[in-house]
Design a protein around this motif. Structure first.
Motif, PDB file in Angstrom:
ATOM      1  N   GLY A  70      15.012 -16.539   1.261  1.00  0.00           N
ATOM      2  CA  GLY A  70      14.125 -16.568   2.418  1.00  0.00           C
ATOM      3  C   GLY A  70      14.107 -15.263   3.193  1.00  0.00           C
ATOM      4  O   GLY A  70      13.230 -15.059   4.047  1.00  0.00           O
ATOM      5  N   GLU A  71      15.067 -14.390   2.909  1.00  0.00           N
ATOM      6  CA  GLU A  71      15.100 -13.090   3.575  1.00  0.00           C
ATOM      7  C   GLU A  71      13.927 -12.226   3.126  1.00  0.00           C
ATOM      8  O   GLU A  71      13.559 -12.227   1.953  1.00  0.00           O
ATOM      9  CB  GLU A  71      16.410 -12.362   3.268  1.00  0.00           C
ATOM     10  N   THR A  72      13.347 -11.480   4.069  1.00  0.00           N
ATOM     11  CA  THR A  72      12.248 -10.568   3.757  1.00  0.00           C
ATOM     12  C   THR A  72      12.701  -9.128   3.955  1.00  0.00           C
ATOM     13  O   THR A  72      13.332  -8.797   4.953  1.00  0.00           O
ATOM     14  CB  THR A  72      11.037 -10.836   4.669  1.00  0.00           C
ATOM     15  N   LYS A  73      12.410  -8.287   2.986  1.00  0.00           N
ATOM     16  CA  LYS A  73      12.701  -6.871   3.130  1.00  0.00           C
ATOM     17  C   LYS A  73      11.541  -6.076   2.542  1.00  0.00           C
ATOM     18  O   LYS A  73      10.709  -6.612   1.801  1.00  0.00           O
ATOM     19  CB  LYS A  73      14.011  -6.484   2.443  1.00  0.00           C
ATOM     20  N   TYR A  74      11.499  -4.799   2.872  1.00  0.00           N
ATOM     21  CA  TYR A  74      10.456  -3.916   2.353  1.00  0.00           C
ATOM     22  C   TYR A  74      11.124  -2.802   1.551  1.00  0.00           C
ATOM     23  O   TYR A  74      12.074  -2.171   2.009  1.00  0.00           O
ATOM     24  CB  TYR A  74       9.629  -3.342   3.503  1.00  0.00           C
ATOM     25  N   THR A  75      10.621  -2.600   0.349  1.00  0.00           N
ATOM     26  CA  THR A  75      11.150  -1.587  -0.544  1.00  0.00           C
ATOM     27  C   THR A  75      10.124  -0.479  -0.702  1.00  0.00           C
ATOM     28  O   THR A  75       8.944  -0.753  -0.932  1.00  0.00           O
ATOM     29  CB  THR A  75      11.478  -2.187  -1.924  1.00  0.00           C
ATOM     30  N   TYR A  76      10.573   0.762  -0.573  1.00  0.00           N
ATOM     31  CA  TYR A  76       9.679   1.918  -0.648  1.00  0.00           C
ATOM     32  C   TYR A  76      10.046   2.731  -1.887  1.00  0.00           C
ATOM     33  O   TYR A  76      11.151   3.279  -1.975  1.00  0.00           O
ATOM     34  CB  TYR A  76       9.807   2.773   0.613  1.00  0.00           C
ATOM     35  N   LEU A  77       9.118   2.812  -2.835  1.00  0.00           N
ATOM     36  CA  LEU A  77       9.331   3.561  -4.058  1.00  0.00           C
ATOM     37  C   LEU A  77       8.635   4.912  -3.974  1.00  0.00           C
ATOM     38  O   LEU A  77       7.500   5.000  -3.495  1.00  0.00           O
ATOM     39  CB  LEU A  77       8.772   2.804  -5.266  1.00  0.00           C
ATOM     40  N   ASP A  78       9.301   5.946  -4.434  1.00  0.00           N
ATOM     41  CA  ASP A  78       8.678   7.264  -4.546  1.00  0.00           C
ATOM     42  C   ASP A  78       7.451   7.121  -5.456  1.00  0.00           C
ATOM     43  O   ASP A  78       7.560   6.621  -6.579  1.00  0.00           O
ATOM     44  CB  ASP A  78       9.674   8.253  -5.144  1.00  0.00           C
ATOM     45  N   GLY A  91       0.827  -1.204   0.000  1.00  0.00           N
ATOM     46  CA  GLY A  91       0.000   0.000   0.000  1.00  0.00           C
ATOM     47  C   GLY A  91       0.855   1.245   0.000  1.00  0.00           C
ATOM     48  O   GLY A  91       2.073   1.193  -0.211  1.00  0.00           O
ATOM     49  N   LYS A  92       0.241   2.373   0.257  1.00  0.00           N
ATOM     50  CA  LYS A  92       0.936   3.660   0.250  1.00  0.00           C
ATOM     51  C   LYS A  92       1.226   4.115   1.672  1.00  0.00           C
ATOM     52  O   LYS A  92       0.439   3.872   2.586  1.00  0.00           O
ATOM     53  CB  LYS A  92       0.103   4.716  -0.478  1.00  0.00           C
ATOM     54  N   GLU A  93       2.361   4.775   1.846  1.00  0.00           N
ATOM     55  CA  GLU A  93       2.752   5.331   3.136  1.00  0.00           C
ATOM     56  C   GLU A  93       3.406   6.691   2.923  1.00  0.00           C
ATOM     57  O   GLU A  93       3.609   7.122   1.784  1.00  0.00           O
ATOM     58  CB  GLU A  93       3.721   4.392   3.866  1.00  0.00           C
ATOM     59  N   ASP A  94       3.748   7.334   4.039  1.00  0.00           N
ATOM     60  CA  ASP A  94       4.471   8.607   3.981  1.00  0.00           C
ATOM     61  C   ASP A  94       5.884   8.391   4.486  1.00  0.00           C
ATOM     62  O   ASP A  94       6.102   7.747   5.517  1.00  0.00           O
ATOM     63  CB  ASP A  94       3.776   9.658   4.850  1.00  0.00           C
ATOM     64  N   PHE A  95       6.860   8.900   3.748  1.00  0.00           N
ATOM     65  CA  PHE A  95       8.252   8.839   4.179  1.00  0.00           C
ATOM     66  C   PHE A  95       8.836  10.240   4.098  1.00  0.00           C
ATOM     67  O   PHE A  95       9.110  10.752   3.021  1.00  0.00           O
ATOM     68  CB  PHE A  95       9.051   7.866   3.306  1.00  0.00           C
ATOM     69  N   GLU A  96       8.968  10.842   5.271  1.00  0.00           N
ATOM     70  CA  GLU A  96       9.529  12.189   5.383  1.00  0.00           C
ATOM     71  C   GLU A  96       8.860  13.176   4.434  1.00  0.00           C
ATOM     72  O   GLU A  96       9.512  13.957   3.742  1.00  0.00           O
ATOM     73  CB  GLU A  96      11.046  12.147   5.142  1.00  0.00           C
ATOM     74  N   GLY A  97       7.528  13.092   4.382  1.00  0.00           N
ATOM     75  CA  GLY A  97       6.756  14.031   3.575  1.00  0.00           C
ATOM     76  C   GLY A  97       6.557  13.616   2.131  1.00  0.00           C
ATOM     77  O   GLY A  97       5.888  14.331   1.369  1.00  0.00           O
ATOM     78  N   THR A  98       7.086  12.464   1.748  1.00  0.00           N
ATOM     79  CA  THR A  98       6.935  11.971   0.375  1.00  0.00           C
ATOM     80  C   THR A  98       6.063  10.720   0.374  1.00  0.00           C
ATOM     81  O   THR A  98       6.276   9.816   1.187  1.00  0.00           O
ATOM     82  CB  THR A  98       8.307  11.631  -0.249  1.00  0.00           C
ATOM     83  N   GLU A  99       5.082  10.687  -0.518  1.00  0.00           N
ATOM     84  CA  GLU A  99       4.238   9.501  -0.628  1.00  0.00           C
ATOM     85  C   GLU A  99       5.037   8.378  -1.287  1.00  0.00           C
ATOM     86  O   GLU A  99       5.658   8.574  -2.331  1.00  0.00           O
ATOM     87  CB  GLU A  99       2.988   9.792  -1.459  1.00  0.00           C
ATOM     88  N   VAL A 106      13.681   3.945  -5.870  1.00  0.00           N
ATOM     89  CA  VAL A 106      13.767   3.438  -4.503  1.00  0.00           C
ATOM     90  C   VAL A 106      14.267   4.539  -3.570  1.00  0.00           C
ATOM     91  O   VAL A 106      15.324   5.129  -3.796  1.00  0.00           O
ATOM     92  CB  VAL A 106      14.731   2.233  -4.421  1.00  0.00           C
ATOM     93  N   LEU A 107      13.495   4.818  -2.523  1.00  0.00           N
ATOM     94  CA  LEU A 107      13.907   5.800  -1.523  1.00  0.00           C
ATOM     95  C   LEU A 107      14.441   5.129  -0.271  1.00  0.00           C
ATOM     96  O   LEU A 107      15.312   5.673   0.414  1.00  0.00           O
ATOM     97  CB  LEU A 107      12.740   6.718  -1.144  1.00  0.00           C
TER      98      LEU A 107
END
Length: 241
Positions: free
Chosen positions: A146-154, A127-135, A160-161
């Protein structure tokens, strides 16, 4: 069923836009080697020259020099190793399984989202989130390892931010975070010139790249763990002496 199909279409659209934002699949795949040079801040007042080298399919090497000593972390895709003179090491040694897994992940020259299905990863749009004022668009990435990570795209540029996950360090599990910024175009590819890594909420290092070279000539041997020097052999004694 409709929701599942719509979600898949949305994910495919997001990843496609991300690939396009990087420069497109053709330009990405045309890169066989990368060399990045710059500076790393690794402590209060400690700024060190750093060089990151990568080569397909999964080779990576980092060199960081402080006061005449050079820390090396590298993998040729099968063996991850390091040379750490700051810890008193005088010879290269294999990394722990946890550290090796992390370094081998970094050796993916394209990033996990490019060809993620072929690589055996699983990706889910959260879904969408806010990262330091950027959606931002939050993606859950489960790597083949097997490793899990979360990637946040502008949400506007699809670059990738931030990436977050968990890592084991000296037996303890820590929250880790990597923030990317100062994107610039290099021969048609859009790449970050600023990287900040945190573990357990504390900044581990900040890297600022001065130069990024695409397809430089790299000796494959620099990624391979050097053979340990053979110990000196004492001369044989003459019986009776």
């Amino acid at each position: 069923v409709f929701c599942a199909v719509a979600s898949a279409q949305s994910l495919d659209d997001i990843v496609s836009k991300h690939v396009a934002a990087m420069g497109g699949l053709d330009k990405i795949k045309a890169v066989k080697t990368i060399r990045q040079t710059g500076k790393a801040t690794v402590g209060p007042g400690i700024v060190a020259p750093v060089t990151l080298s990568m080569a397909r399919p999964n080779a990576f090497r980092m060199e960081l020099s402080i006061q005449g000593k050079t820390l090396i972390q590298a993998t040729d895709g099968s063996t991850a190793w390091m040379m750490n003179p700051f810890a008193g090491a005088t010879a290269p040694e294999k990394m722990s399984a946890d550290d090796a897994k992390e370094l081998n992940e970094m050796a993916d020259i394209d990033g996990a989202l490019v060809d993620w299905k072929a690589k055996g990863h699983t990706v889910e749009f959260i879904g969408k989130e806010d990262f330091e004022g950027t959606e931002v668009l939050k993606l859950k990435v489960v790597l083949k390892s097997g490793e899990t990570k979360y990637t946040y795209l502008d949400a506007s540029t699809f670059l990738v931010l931030k990436e977050t996950g968990k890592r084991k360090r000296e037996g303890a599990e820590l929250d880790v975070e990597t923030v990317f910024g100062d994107y610039k175009t290099v021969e048609g590819l859009t790449m970050p010139f600023s990287i900040e890594a945190k573990a357990g909420g504390q900044t581990q290092f900040q890297m600022t790249m001065d130069k990024i070279e695409l397809n430089p000539t790299l000796d494959p041997a620099v990624f391979t763990m050097p053979a340990a020097a053979a110990p000196a052999v004492a001369p044989a004694k003459t019986p009776g002496l």
